[in-house]
Motif scaffolding. Sequence first.
Motif, mmCIF file in Angstrom:
data_model
loop_
_atom_site.group_PDB
_atom_site.id
_atom_site.type_symbol
_atom_site.label_atom_id
_atom_site.label_comp_id
_atom_site.label_asym_id
_atom_site.label_seq_id
_atom_site.Cartn_x
_atom_site.Cartn_y
_atom_site.Cartn_z
ATOM 1 N N ILE A 1 -7.036 -7.671 1.303
ATOM 2 C CA ILE A 1 -6.128 -6.943 0.426
ATOM 3 C C ILE A 1 -4.923 -6.409 1.187
ATOM 4 O O ILE A 1 -3.830 -6.262 0.632
ATOM 5 C CB ILE A 1 -6.886 -5.780 -0.282
ATOM 6 N N GLN A 2 -5.118 -6.142 2.492
ATOM 7 C CA GLN A 2 -3.986 -5.672 3.296
ATOM 8 C C GLN A 2 -2.925 -6.762 3.424
ATOM 9 O O GLN A 2 -1.723 -6.487 3.371
ATOM 10 C CB GLN A 2 -4.474 -5.240 4.678
ATOM 11 N N GLU B 1 -2.406 -9.232 1.302
ATOM 12 C CA GLU B 1 -1.787 -9.414 -0.013
ATOM 13 C C GLU B 1 -0.833 -8.268 -0.334
ATOM 14 O O GLU B 1 0.249 -8.487 -0.903
ATOM 15 C CB GLU B 1 -2.878 -9.529 -1.079
ATOM 16 N N SER B 2 -1.214 -7.058 0.029
ATOM 17 C CA SER B 2 -0.356 -5.900 -0.239
ATOM 18 C C SER B 2 0.945 -5.985 0.550
ATOM 19 O O SER B 2 2.031 -5.693 0.030
ATOM 20 C CB SER B 2 -1.095 -4.606 0.113
ATOM 21 N N SER C 1 3.235 -8.516 -0.942
ATOM 22 C CA SER C 1 3.841 -8.035 -2.187
ATOM 23 C C SER C 1 5.035 -7.121 -1.923
ATOM 24 O O SER C 1 5.889 -6.922 -2.788
ATOM 25 C CB SER C 1 2.803 -7.291 -3.029
ATOM 26 N N LEU C 2 5.091 -6.561 -0.699
ATOM 27 C CA LEU C 2 6.231 -5.718 -0.317
ATOM 28 C C LEU C 2 7.396 -6.543 0.220
ATOM 29 O O LEU C 2 8.419 -5.983 0.608
ATOM 30 C CB LEU C 2 5.795 -4.705 0.740
#
Length: 214
Positions: free
Chosen positions: A110-111, A113-114, A117-118
């Motif tokens: 998730i890190q 992907e996060s 996304s930024l």
Amino acid sequence: MISYLPLYKEALLLTLRIGWMGVGIALIIGILGSAILYFRIPVLRVLIGIYTELFRNTPLLVQLFFIYFALPQIGISVSPEACGTWGLGLLGGAYMSETFRSGLENIARIQFESAESLGMTRFQVFRYVILPQAISSSVPGLVANVIFLLKETSVFSTVSLMDLMFTAKDLIGMYAKTIECLTLLVIFYLIMLLPVSLLGSLLERRLRYAEFGN
């Protein structure tokens, strides 16, 4: 024993130079190899897997013999120092790849992907988000690998390198002072390895297993 100290000092400096150059090569190979495995890059992933299994499952002594005695048969001459450095680096790279890979796999996807996304690129995510945490969580295994590699320098004497082991065996053969020579050998290996162990323990406590300390 005092008269032998200058010889042991020279051998220690040679062992440290070759040992740490080998560790440096191992770290570079380890980071690149773990990144290839982490991103599952086709073809390269298979090659890294073969390389890792080959070098982790064969003794360093055999690898040194192959580099020093076999490569000249196909026109590739290797000096004793280069043989020791690259032999240690290639062996260490196989272990470092697995150490860093396990560290990377401990980081939640998730890190990644996060961060994407930024607007960060895959390289930026790996460089600034994933890799620092992976290295931090890999510190115990990393320190253990470094100590292991530095101890493996004891086989360098087989390719005519005047390291600590070569010096001890040479002096024993000439003067038959076995206890004195081996005592000095133990002392100089402690001088070489104990600071690494203590520094690794301190670094491990500071990083707190990927929590980056206080």
